[in-house]
Design an enzyme around this catalytic site. Structure first.
Site, mmCIF file in Angstrom:
data_model
loop_
_atom_site.group_PDB
_atom_site.id
_atom_site.type_symbol
_atom_site.label_atom_id
_atom_site.label_comp_id
_atom_site.label_asym_id
_atom_site.label_seq_id
_atom_site.Cartn_x
_atom_site.Cartn_y
_atom_site.Cartn_z
ATOM 1 N N LYS A 84 7.382 -8.668 -5.736
ATOM 2 C CA LYS A 84 7.496 -7.700 -4.636
ATOM 3 C C LYS A 84 6.320 -7.924 -3.692
ATOM 4 O O LYS A 84 5.154 -7.861 -4.108
ATOM 5 C CB LYS A 84 7.448 -6.296 -5.231
ATOM 6 C CG LYS A 84 8.248 -5.261 -4.478
ATOM 7 C CD LYS A 84 8.324 -4.035 -5.368
ATOM 8 C CE LYS A 84 8.884 -2.850 -4.648
ATOM 9 N NZ LYS A 84 8.751 -1.640 -5.472
HETATM 10 O O1 G3P Z 1 10.922 2.136 -4.376
HETATM 11 C C1 G3P Z 1 9.860 2.632 -3.621
HETATM 12 C C2 G3P Z 1 9.507 3.965 -4.119
HETATM 13 O O2 G3P Z 1 8.834 3.873 -5.337
HETATM 14 C C3 G3P Z 1 8.764 4.806 -3.147
HETATM 15 O O3 G3P Z 1 9.210 6.076 -3.362
HETATM 16 O O4 G3P Z 1 9.227 8.504 -3.196
HETATM 17 O O5 G3P Z 1 7.048 7.240 -3.152
HETATM 18 O O6 G3P Z 1 8.568 7.167 -1.212
HETATM 19 P P1 G3P Z 1 8.471 7.309 -2.691
#
Ligand code: G3P
Length: 239
Positions: A84
């Site tokens: 990633k």
């Molecule tokens: O896949 C990306 C994710 O982990 C981010 O999620 O909720 O932190 O924006 P969030």
């Protein structure tokens, strides 16, 4: 649409694998920070024993050589590791170098269709627009998913749109309708997708009706056999 679990929690991954709906896993430094007792490499290795689907491992270096070093080390952990890489000038260069080396990449922190298009051209096999974080700043994150899915289809690009930063079950439905090839979501959201108040209520009701019916049957069978036991006694006394 493929479903990836967005977590570094081994137990959650095991549960979803048992449900038979796990196509892969995405991790990042924030998710790893929520675990304890093992290195990132150990966690990734363990995840790769649970799923043979793509497992994203995120680099933290910001310069090309650092990204390459981290990514090459991740790629040695298991054949299903996907490196990633964040969207940046350095990230594009690293992704194109990884592509030359046959290492798959997932471009993360995408917030516009243009960023996704560039990542696809650099050779990323997964494009990760962050839906929830766009919603957070009052922009419709699903627009990027729809635009990118359309661009990939029109130009027959060899990549997949992975809806990330999914925060609720509605996001999942919308991502599927917008043409996302994959969505990655937290375990909690996956559990929310399983349940519906009427489903849960229905299960309880069916169980309770079943128990009532069996009790009623047992009671009527009991009466019948008591009657049958009494009958010969009555016949005997009558003779
Ligand atoms: O896949 C990306 C994710 O982990 C981010 O999620 O909720 O932190 O924006 P969030």
């Amino acid at each position: 649409m493929k479903i990836f679990l967005d977590t570094a929690d081994i137990e959650e991954i095991r549960i979803v694998a048992r449900w038979g709906v796990l196509d892969g896993v995405t991790t990042n430094p924030t998710l790893f920070a929520k675990t304890s007792g093992a290195t990132y490499e150990e966690v990734l290795k363990e995840i790769c024993t649970i799923t043979s689907g793509p497992v994203s491992a995120e680099v933290v270096a910001e310069e090309v050589e650092g990204m390459l070093k981290e990514g090459r080390a991740f790629a040695k952990i298991a054949p299903n590791i996907v490196v990633k890489v964040p969207m940046s000038e350095e990230g594009l260069e690293a992704m194109s170098r990884f592509a030359e080396e046959g290492i798959k990449t997932n471009c993360t922190l995408i917030f516009t269709a243009n960023q996704g298009l560039l990542a696809a051209k650099a050779g990323a096999s997964l494009l990760s627009p962050f839906v929830g974080r766009l919603d957070d700043i009052n922009q419709d994150g699903m627009i990027v998913i729809r635009e990118l899915a359309e661009i990939v289809a029109i130009h027959e690009l060899d990549t997949e749109v992975l809806a990330a930063s999914i925060r609720n079950p509605l996001h999942m439905t919308q991502a599927a309708l917008a043409g996302a090839h994959v969505a990655t979501l937290p375990f909690k959201v996956l559990q929310q997708m399983v349940h519906h108040p009427l489903t849960d209520k229905g299960i309880v009701q069916f169980r309770s009706d079943w128990d009532k019916a069996r009790k009623a049957l047992a009671a009527s069978n009991g009466k019948a056999s008591a009657g049958a036991a009494k009958a010969p006694a009555a016949a005997k006394s009558g003779s």
